[in-house]
Design an enzyme around this catalytic site. Structure first.
Site, short mmCIF file in Angstrom:
data_model
loop_
_atom_site.label_atom_id
_atom_site.label_comp_id
_atom_site.label_asym_id
_atom_site.label_seq_id
_atom_site.Cartn_x
_atom_site.Cartn_y
_atom_site.Cartn_z
N GLU A 204 25.86 -23.99 -7.96
CA GLU A 204 25.89 -25.21 -7.18
C GLU A 204 26.78 -25.03 -5.94
O GLU A 204 27.53 -24.05 -5.85
CB GLU A 204 26.44 -26.36 -8.05
CG GLU A 204 25.53 -26.72 -9.24
CD GLU A 204 24.26 -27.47 -8.83
OE1 GLU A 204 23.76 -27.28 -7.72
OE2 GLU A 204 23.77 -28.26 -9.67
N HIS B 16 21.25 -24.70 -3.89
CA HIS B 16 21.71 -23.82 -4.98
C HIS B 16 20.75 -22.67 -5.25
O HIS B 16 19.55 -22.76 -5.00
CB HIS B 16 22.08 -24.61 -6.24
CG HIS B 16 20.95 -25.19 -7.03
ND1 HIS B 16 20.90 -26.51 -7.39
CD2 HIS B 16 19.85 -24.62 -7.56
CE1 HIS B 16 19.82 -26.72 -8.12
NE2 HIS B 16 19.16 -25.59 -8.23
C1 GLP Z 1 16.51 -25.17 -10.95
C2 GLP Z 1 16.66 -23.67 -11.18
C3 GLP Z 1 16.68 -22.92 -9.86
C4 GLP Z 1 15.50 -23.36 -9.00
C5 GLP Z 1 15.65 -24.83 -8.70
C6 GLP Z 1 14.55 -25.36 -7.79
O1 GLP Z 1 17.71 -25.78 -10.65
N1 GLP Z 1 17.84 -23.35 -11.90
O2 GLP Z 1 16.61 -21.51 -10.12
O3 GLP Z 1 15.48 -22.62 -7.80
O4 GLP Z 1 15.57 -25.51 -9.96
O5 GLP Z 1 13.45 -25.77 -8.54
P1 GLP Z 1 12.02 -26.05 -7.94
O6 GLP Z 1 11.45 -24.70 -7.66
O7 GLP Z 1 11.30 -26.74 -9.06
O8 GLP Z 1 12.19 -26.87 -6.74
#
Ligand code: GLP
Length: 260
Positions: free
Chosen positions: A143, A138
């Site tokens: 999603e 995503h």
């Molecule tokens: C959340 C945010 C996204 C982000 C994703 C991944 O779902 N809405 O924008 O890319 O988390 O998070 P992480 O960088 O902590 O793996």
């Protein structure tokens, strides 16, 4: 698409912070697209350091966040407004009034989404959009099976994302199920997309986004449609890329006249 493979998360953070510093130095009133999650944290920390130690200024910068939970008040510690304030806006000199977040508490969320899009247009669009990638591919909170033409709207999180984000809340039951997110079509209008991914858990989604088919089942594959997308990854997140050697050679031989 440019794929930049660096040694580790620290190098990734410095590389992306350099891109932002160049932009903000050339255009002090640039429009930044801000992401949440752990991936951009190193970038925000580096920008905060550059502000503190070298006077890098964000005083005229305008910013738009990608997404927000529905129903979390803005001052809730896990709202994405609070997240960005904690890690970026409160530690640099950006005017808080210039940091915009989709309104997840509006009485009429659909109208608020349309107003958000209008505000982005009035600001002249986003110059550089920071992005992370979810385990399921995503982008923002778009999603799998999100329309590649979607605009800012309400989405329902998958079980996987609820589980992934439960670490920020007491339990999975406390993670809001509904969110507001810029659409894929909205994100694709930014002039430069910069996706950050580090760690082996991101190797598979990165490979699907970069080398898999363009398909709504992997929303991040929409980067393939963008004329100026940069994917900055560490060795671990690059470990499932079939053409990794080609990307390394391309970057090592990048002509000095080519933009970042
Ligand atoms: C959340 C945010 C996204 C982000 C994703 C991944 O779902 N809405 O924008 O890319 O988390 O998070 P992480 O960088 O902590 O793996």
């Amino acid at each position: 698409m440019e794929i930049v493979i660096l040694r580790d998360a620290a190098d990734v953070a410095e590389y992306v912070a350099d891109c932002i510093e160049r932009l903000v130095t050339a255009r002090p009133d640039a429009v930044l697209g801000l992401a949440t999650g752990s991936s951009p944290l190193g970038v925000y920390a580096s920008l905060a350091r550059r502000h503190r130690d070298a006077g890098l200024s964000f005083a005229q910068v305008r910013a738009f966040q990608l997404d927000e939970y529905i129903g979390l008040p803005p001052d809730h510690p896990e709202s994405y407004r609070s997240f960005v304030a904690r890690h970026f806006s409160d530690v640099v000199d950006i005017d808080p009034a210039n940091v915009h977040v989709p309104d997840g508490c509006a009485a009429d969320v659909t109208a608020a989404c349309a107003a958000y899009e209008a505000l982005m247009r009035e600001a002249g669009g986003v110059d550089l959009q920071l992005l992370g990638i979810g385990a399921d591919g995503h982008l923002g909170f778009n999603e799998p099976t999100s329309s590649l033409a979607s605009r800012t709207r309400v989405k329902t999180l998958t079980e996987q994302t609820l589980l992934d984000n439960a670490r920020f809340f007491g339990s999975i039951d406390e993670v809001p199920r509904h969110v507001v997110t810029q659409g894929i079509g909205t994100i694709l209008e930014a002039r430069h997309l910069v996706l950050i991914a580090t760690g082996v858990a991101k190797a598979e989604p990165v490979a699907r986004a970069v080398e898999g088919p363009l398909a709504a089942i992997c929303p991040a594959s929409a980067l393939q449609l963008h004329p100026h997308a940069t994917v900055v990854v560490d060795e671990a997140a690059a470990s499932k890329l079939t053409l990794a050697d080609y990307y390394r050679a391309t970057f090592a031989n990048k002509p000095s006249w080519q933009h970042s």
